[in-house]
Design a protein around this motif. Structure first.
Motif, PDB file in Angstrom:
ATOM      1  N   ILE A   1      12.641 -75.627  22.318  1.00 21.18           N
ATOM      2  CA  ILE A   1      12.241 -76.515  23.412  1.00 21.18           C
ATOM      3  C   ILE A   1      10.814 -77.018  23.211  1.00 21.18           C
ATOM      4  O   ILE A   1      10.489 -78.156  23.584  1.00 21.18           O
ATOM      5  N   ARG A   2       9.949 -76.203  22.612  1.00 21.41           N
ATOM      6  CA  ARG A   2       8.595 -76.680  22.310  1.00 21.41           C
ATOM      7  C   ARG A   2       8.639 -77.830  21.319  1.00 21.41           C
ATOM      8  O   ARG A   2       7.898 -78.813  21.440  1.00 21.41           O
ATOM      9  N   GLU A   3       9.532 -77.732  20.341  1.00 18.11           N
ATOM     10  CA  GLU A   3       9.671 -78.802  19.355  1.00 18.11           C
ATOM     11  C   GLU A   3      10.185 -80.084  20.015  1.00 18.11           C
ATOM     12  O   GLU A   3       9.708 -81.185  19.720  1.00 18.11           O
ATOM     13  N   ILE A   4      11.130 -79.931  20.961  1.00 15.71           N
ATOM     14  CA  ILE A   4      11.659 -81.109  21.670  1.00 15.71           C
ATOM     15  C   ILE A   4      10.543 -81.802  22.443  1.00 15.71           C
ATOM     16  O   ILE A   4      10.404 -83.027  22.418  1.00 15.71           O
ATOM     17  N   VAL A   5       9.717 -81.016  23.142  1.00 13.86           N
ATOM     18  CA  VAL A   5       8.619 -81.583  23.925  1.00 13.86           C
ATOM     19  C   VAL A   5       7.597 -82.263  23.024  1.00 13.86           C
ATOM     20  O   VAL A   5       7.120 -83.369  23.304  1.00 13.86           O
ATOM     21  N   GLU A   6       7.246 -81.605  21.915  1.00 16.00           N
ATOM     22  CA  GLU A   6       6.239 -82.167  21.011  1.00 16.00           C
ATOM     23  C   GLU A   6       6.723 -83.449  20.340  1.00 16.00           C
ATOM     24  O   GLU A   6       5.987 -84.428  20.237  1.00 16.00           O
ATOM     25  N   VAL A   7       7.982 -83.450  19.899  1.00 17.77           N
ATOM     26  CA  VAL A   7       8.499 -84.612  19.178  1.00 17.77           C
ATOM     27  C   VAL A   7       8.750 -85.787  20.117  1.00 17.77           C
ATOM     28  O   VAL A   7       8.432 -86.938  19.810  1.00 17.77           O
ATOM     29  N   SER A   8       9.304 -85.501  21.292  1.00 27.09           N
ATOM     30  CA  SER A   8       9.672 -86.582  22.212  1.00 27.09           C
ATOM     31  C   SER A   8       8.513 -87.038  23.090  1.00 27.09           C
ATOM     32  O   SER A   8       8.439 -88.196  23.479  1.00 27.09           O
ATOM     33  N   GLY A   9       7.613 -86.121  23.450  1.00 25.30           N
ATOM     34  CA  GLY A   9       6.536 -86.447  24.372  1.00 25.30           C
ATOM     35  C   GLY A   9       6.938 -86.342  25.829  1.00 25.30           C
ATOM     36  O   GLY A   9       6.166 -86.709  26.717  1.00 25.30           O
ATOM     37  N   ALA A  10       8.141 -85.852  26.119  1.00 24.65           N
ATOM     38  CA  ALA A  10       8.626 -85.717  27.495  1.00 24.65           C
ATOM     39  C   ALA A  10       8.525 -84.263  27.954  1.00 24.65           C
ATOM     40  O   ALA A  10       8.515 -83.343  27.140  1.00 24.65           O
ATOM     41  N   LYS A  11       8.437 -84.064  29.297  1.00 26.35           N
ATOM     42  CA  LYS A  11       8.494 -82.725  29.868  1.00 26.35           C
ATOM     43  C   LYS A  11       9.954 -82.334  30.068  1.00 26.35           C
ATOM     44  O   LYS A  11      10.750 -83.141  30.543  1.00 26.35           O
ATOM     45  N   VAL A  12      10.295 -81.118  29.710  1.00 24.14           N
ATOM     46  CA  VAL A  12      11.681 -80.655  29.817  1.00 24.14           C
ATOM     47  C   VAL A  12      11.704 -79.376  30.641  1.00 24.14           C
ATOM     48  O   VAL A  12      10.971 -78.431  30.349  1.00 24.14           O
ATOM     49  N   ASP A  13      12.537 -79.377  31.692  1.00 30.34           N
ATOM     50  CA  ASP A  13      12.649 -78.223  32.577  1.00 30.34           C
ATOM     51  C   ASP A  13      14.117 -77.817  32.646  1.00 30.34           C
ATOM     52  O   ASP A  13      14.989 -78.644  32.920  1.00 30.34           O
ATOM     53  N   ILE A  14      14.406 -76.544  32.394  1.00 28.37           N
ATOM     54  CA  ILE A  14      15.789 -76.036  32.397  1.00 28.37           C
ATOM     55  C   ILE A  14      15.904 -74.949  33.449  1.00 28.37           C
ATOM     56  O   ILE A  14      15.075 -74.037  33.495  1.00 28.37           O
TER      57      ILE A  14
ATOM     58  N   ASP B   1      18.577 -72.021  35.549  1.00 30.78           N
ATOM     59  CA  ASP B   1      19.593 -71.053  35.131  1.00 30.78           C
ATOM     60  C   ASP B   1      21.015 -71.583  35.258  1.00 30.78           C
ATOM     61  O   ASP B   1      21.946 -70.969  34.739  1.00 30.78           O
ATOM     62  N   ASP B   2      21.194 -72.698  35.987  1.00 33.48           N
ATOM     63  CA  ASP B   2      22.535 -73.270  36.154  1.00 33.48           C
ATOM     64  C   ASP B   2      22.887 -74.271  35.066  1.00 33.48           C
ATOM     65  O   ASP B   2      23.961 -74.876  35.102  1.00 33.48           O
ATOM     66  N   GLY B   3      21.972 -74.472  34.113  1.00 34.40           N
ATOM     67  CA  GLY B   3      22.240 -75.416  33.036  1.00 34.40           C
ATOM     68  C   GLY B   3      21.843 -76.844  33.367  1.00 34.40           C
ATOM     69  O   GLY B   3      22.211 -77.768  32.632  1.00 34.40           O
ATOM     70  N   VAL B   4      21.096 -77.038  34.478  1.00 38.36           N
ATOM     71  CA  VAL B   4      20.609 -78.376  34.819  1.00 38.36           C
ATOM     72  C   VAL B   4      19.269 -78.588  34.124  1.00 38.36           C
ATOM     73  O   VAL B   4      18.343 -77.802  34.290  1.00 38.36           O
ATOM     74  N   ILE B   5      19.179 -79.642  33.339  1.00 37.63           N
ATOM     75  CA  ILE B   5      17.957 -79.954  32.597  1.00 37.63           C
ATOM     76  C   ILE B   5      17.356 -81.227  33.175  1.00 37.63           C
ATOM     77  O   ILE B   5      18.046 -82.230  33.342  1.00 37.63           O
ATOM     78  N   LYS B   6      16.052 -81.177  33.491  1.00 35.93           N
ATOM     79  CA  LYS B   6      15.320 -82.352  33.963  1.00 35.93           C
ATOM     80  C   LYS B   6      14.365 -82.782  32.859  1.00 35.93           C
ATOM     81  O   LYS B   6      13.544 -81.988  32.396  1.00 35.93           O
ATOM     82  N   ILE B   7      14.483 -84.055  32.450  1.00 33.96           N
ATOM     83  CA  ILE B   7      13.623 -84.612  31.412  1.00 33.96           C
ATOM     84  C   ILE B   7      12.737 -85.657  32.074  1.00 33.96           C
ATOM     85  O   ILE B   7      13.244 -86.607  32.675  1.00 33.96           O
ATOM     86  N   ALA B   8      11.416 -85.483  31.993  1.00 31.52           N
ATOM     87  CA  ALA B   8      10.503 -86.343  32.730  1.00 31.52           C
ATOM     88  C   ALA B   8       9.448 -86.955  31.816  1.00 31.52           C
ATOM     89  O   ALA B   8       8.894 -86.277  30.939  1.00 31.52           O
ATOM     90  N   SER B   9       9.187 -88.242  32.040  1.00 33.23           N
ATOM     91  CA  SER B   9       8.110 -88.944  31.349  1.00 33.23           C
ATOM     92  C   SER B   9       7.996 -90.344  31.936  1.00 33.23           C
ATOM     93  O   SER B   9       9.004 -90.934  32.329  1.00 33.23           O
ATOM     94  N   PRO B  10       6.792 -90.914  31.998  1.00 31.45           N
ATOM     95  CA  PRO B  10       6.692 -92.321  32.391  1.00 31.45           C
ATOM     96  C   PRO B  10       7.264 -93.258  31.338  1.00 31.45           C
ATOM     97  O   PRO B  10       7.536 -94.421  31.615  1.00 31.45           O
TER      98      PRO B  10
ATOM     99  N   GLY C   1      10.218 -94.381  28.984  1.00 31.53           N
ATOM    100  CA  GLY C   1      11.672 -94.279  28.868  1.00 31.53           C
ATOM    101  C   GLY C   1      12.128 -93.870  27.487  1.00 31.53           C
ATOM    102  O   GLY C   1      13.135 -93.161  27.329  1.00 31.53           O
ATOM    103  N   GLU C   2      11.415 -94.287  26.430  1.00 34.85           N
ATOM    104  CA  GLU C   2      11.789 -93.920  25.062  1.00 34.85           C
ATOM    105  C   GLU C   2      11.643 -92.418  24.835  1.00 34.85           C
ATOM    106  O   GLU C   2      12.430 -91.814  24.111  1.00 34.85           O
ATOM    107  N   ALA C   3      10.616 -91.823  25.458  1.00 34.34           N
ATOM    108  CA  ALA C   3      10.421 -90.381  25.321  1.00 34.34           C
ATOM    109  C   ALA C   3      11.579 -89.620  25.956  1.00 34.34           C
ATOM    110  O   ALA C   3      12.068 -88.623  25.412  1.00 34.34           O
ATOM    111  N   ILE C   4      12.032 -90.090  27.125  1.00 33.60           N
ATOM    112  CA  ILE C   4      13.179 -89.454  27.782  1.00 33.60           C
ATOM    113  C   ILE C   4      14.423 -89.570  26.906  1.00 33.60           C
ATOM    114  O   ILE C   4      15.184 -88.613  26.730  1.00 33.60           O
ATOM    115  N   LYS C   5      14.632 -90.767  26.338  1.00 33.85           N
ATOM    116  CA  LYS C   5      15.808 -90.990  25.492  1.00 33.85           C
ATOM    117  C   LYS C   5      15.788 -90.083  24.270  1.00 33.85           C
ATOM    118  O   LYS C   5      16.816 -89.499  23.893  1.00 33.85           O
ATOM    119  N   LYS C   6      14.609 -89.940  23.637  1.00 33.27           N
ATOM    120  CA  LYS C   6      14.495 -89.093  22.453  1.00 33.27           C
ATOM    121  C   LYS C   6      14.801 -87.639  22.793  1.00 33.27           C
ATOM    122  O   LYS C   6      15.555 -86.965  22.075  1.00 33.27           O
TER     123      LYS C   6
END
Length: 710
Positions: free
Chosen positions: A579-592, A594-603, A605-610
């Motif tokens: 997950i650290r690699e995903i955040v570093e490469v994409s530039g987005a914040k990632v929150d997971i 316990d129910d498997g819901v993932i929130k991807i946040a960034s101003p 849009g390309e970072a969210i897509k990546k």
């Protein structure tokens, strides 16, 4: 050694027990109240003489939750209870409000009420138990307290009122569509003293029914307290209210006409200055002995009260010239601040709130360490009341009981219309800066908060408005109900009755009174008048909202995705490496969660897509027949291995590279080369079979059948 007395009744589904005589016997009154296995000890002490020159009633109420009561160790470095939590502050206010008016008028001795949670069964909320214990302790203490009172919590489900619903039932009502109400009512044998509620668009009739239901349910508790007091109460403290009628006569003669003229001034600052000048004129007409009289402050206040109240009831006139049901002029503006996610300036007469909304991610949620367990909140409302808002010079410090209480009232009113977290995965923080105040600033916070959130693009179910109602109740039973009260009308009147809601119903109701209770008739009329005022304010607020509100470019964009819970570990990786690699490469914040819901946040849009693509490649399974872009990672004699789906590799056999015979795959491929492949399927051992020759390597589309056949 002990003169222990216990009294019990069956109350709803639990046993309520009051006991005294064994613990804290040096206090003037001590009662331990137990409902189920939730126990609260209330201790009352009062000074036997007032402080010289004191012209107010110094009542202090403390409510404290001990973590041992629920078998918990406090968090933090010091591992002990520290400053009061928000729940403790709000509960202390909850207890203070109904007991304060019931002390004999003129009693100015210092009184301390301390309520301590000793045991919590995680089912019965200790706030109701604490108020019952405090009432019982006051009743047996000998203090000049005109109680007892009792208290009950009411829920509302499927059209039925529920007495004392469980903590779990009341937790997170916004996410529990079956429960529509969390109402706390305190009252005496004859009247309601205090109401506090969080509601989900209940009608006035449903809310009034809940209040009446609660008042009926507290009657056995009042009888239980009386039964305990008959055996254990101390001799009443000898207190005779001071007679200052002679002093009042001199004060009224010296300044009644001038005071009436001062209260005819509509501007608050000018009126305040004029009232202060009248008081100085009155004092100039008094003797030295009269100036030193401790009751001078009470006499001046009685004169002010009489001037204001008399015109309201007899003539239907208010100090600013409005009719009793008239709302002051309203001006609303959204988008007031250029850089914030959402903002609104709400002005009603001389009350004004600058309310700002900030949208955050799951990392910004508030973690609350409560006695019944830890939980997270994605909606916060903070209220600030600086001295300049009332034209004063004062000490600025952290939020006090008033700020916390007013903020919570606005929070209750607004959170009922928030979208579900699954529909709007943002953390929402609303801050209300009161910039002017003359009348209910908490209701201005409700109106401004609703506008501010809509300006931020929060899809509220409906706009919310609030209005503060007042009451002037005379000794002969005549009364006047005031809409949108001024500060002076609140200070000198008999009731502060705040109602907030949408066009469809009430979302919050709070009532405090200074007399010995009000009748259902008065409450019904106040609710009807408040509804008319609320609808008027909603119409005025609508003028500030023009069409759909756009999301601020400065706010984070959040996209959610659901993954199987057994894939969470793969997305996080060992020690969080993936997950650290995903955040570093994409530039987005990632929150997971316990129910498997993932929130991807960034101003961006390309970072969210990546980030989405990287997570999808980890958790998804490749589809047979689908075409993927891959990278050649290894070349061998019989073909090439291609990384084509996240970390998944597959073999392109030498026969599947081109539509011609190759001596060696390296004739056309090299490691690191980008290629298009089609997933043909899996062999008997589960190995991936890929093909390049059936895909147009220029376009990434499937090659025509005849080309493949060639």
């Amino acid at each position: 050694m002990f003169n222990e007395v216990k009294k019990s009744i069956q109350w709803g589904e639990e046993t309520l027990t009051l006991e005294t005589g064994k613990v804290a016997r040096q206090a003037d009154g001590t009662v331990i109240a137990t409902l189920g296995e939730t126990s609260v000890m209330a201790n009352v002490t009062f000074a036997k003489a007032p402080k010289p020159g004191q012209d107010f009633f110094p009542l202090t109420v403390h409510y404290q939750e001990k973590y041992y009561a629920a078998g918990k160790v406090p968090g933090g470095f010091f591992k002990r209870e520290a400053r009061p939590t928000e729940k403790e502050t709000l509960t202390a206010r909850l207890i203070d409000r109904p007991i304060r008016p019931l002390f004999v008028p003129g009693f100015k001795h210092e009184v301390l009420v301390m309520c301590t949670v000793l045991s919590h069964d995680l089912v019965n909320d200790p706030d109701v138990v604490a108020m019952i214990a405090a009432s019982a302790a006051l009743t047996i203490s000998g203090a000049p307290f005109r109680g007892p009172i009792a208290c009950a919590r009411v829920g509302y489900e499927d059209g039925d009122y529920i007495l004392n619903p469980t903590v779990d039932d009341m937790q997170g009502l916004r996410n529990n569509p079956d429960q529509r109400l969390d109402l706390v009512v305190a009252g005496t044998k004859d009247a309601v003293m205090m109401v506090e509620s969080e509601a989900y668009e209940l009608t006035e009739e449903e809310m009034l029914g809940a209040v009446n239901f609660a008042h009926a349910q507290i009657q056995p508790v009042i009888d239980l307290i009386i039964d305990l007091a008959e055996e254990t109460a101390k001799e009443p403290f000898e207190f005779i209210a001071p007679d200052y009628s002679e002093l009042y006569g001199v004060v009224a003669a010296a300044g009644e006409d001038a005071m009436r003229a001062a209260y005819a001034i509509s501007d608050k600052q000018e009126r305040t200055a004029a009232v202060a000048a009248v008081k100085e004129t009155i004092k100039a007409a008094l003797s030295e002995e009269q100036l030193e009289d401790a009751n001078l402050g009470a006499a001046l206040k009685k004169l002010e009260s009489g001037v204001l109240r008399g015109d309201v009831v007899k003539n239907g006139r208010r100090i600013d010239g409005r009719a009793l049901d008239e709302i002051r002029p309203i001006v609303s503006q959204t988008g007031f601040l250029p850089r914030t996610h959402g903002s609104a300036l709400f002005t009603r007469g001389e009350t004004q709130g600058l309310v700002v909304t900030t949208l955050g991610t799951g990392d910004d949620e508030q973690i609350i360490d409560a006695l019944h367990g830890n939980f997270r909140s994605n909606f916060m409302l903070h209220y600030n009341f600086p001295p300049y808002s009332v034209g004063e010079v004062g000490r600025v410090s952290g939020p006090g009981r008033r700020e916390i209480g007013h903020g919570k009232l606005a929070w209750r009113a607004l959170q009922a219309v928030l979208p579900a977290p699954t529909d709007f995965p943002y953390t929402v923080r609303v801050v209300s800066e009161i910039t002017e105040s003359n009348g209910s600033s908490s209701m201005a916070s409700v109106c401004g908060g609703s506008l501010s959130m809509m300006d931020a693009g929060v899809p509220l179910k409906a706009p919310v408005a609030g209005v503060a109602m007042g009451l002037v109740l005379e000794e002969d039973g005549s009364y006047g109900i005031l809409s949108d009260i001024l500060g002076d009308e609140d200070h000198l009147g008999d009731m502060d009755f705040k109602v907030a809601g949408t066009e469809n119903g009430i979302t919050s109701l709070q009532m405090d009174i200074k007399v010995a209770g009000i009748t259902p008739e008065i409450m019904e009329k106040a609710l009807a008048q408040a509804k008319a005022g609320r609808l008027h304010i909603l119409d005025e607020m609508a003028k500030a909202i023009t069409g759909a509100q756009e999301f601020s470019v400065h706010a984070p964009r959040i996209e959610t995705m659901n993954i199987p819970t057994d894939k969470i570990r793969e997305v996080i990786g060992s020690g969080g490496k993936v997950i650290r690699e995903i955040v570093e490469v994409s530039g987005a914040k990632v929150d997971i969660n316990d129910d498997g819901v993932i929130k991807i946040a960034s101003p961006n849009g390309e970072a969210i897509k990546k980030a989405y693509e990287m997570i999808h490649s980890i958790v998804a399974e490749p589809e047979e027949g689908a075409i993927y872009e891959g990278t050649v990672v290894k070349i061998v004699d019989f073909g090439a291995f291609v990384n084509f789906f996240g970390k998944r590799d597959g073999l392109v056999h030498v026969s599947q590279i081109e539509n011609r015979r190759l001596n060696h795959p390296s004739d056309v491929l090299k490691e690191g080369q980008k290629v298009w492949v089609k997933l043909l399927g899996f062999d008997d051992r589960g190995k991936v079979r890929l093909s390049m020759k059936v895909v147009d390597q220029e376009t990434g589309t499937e090659a025509k059948q005849e080309e493949a056949a060639d």
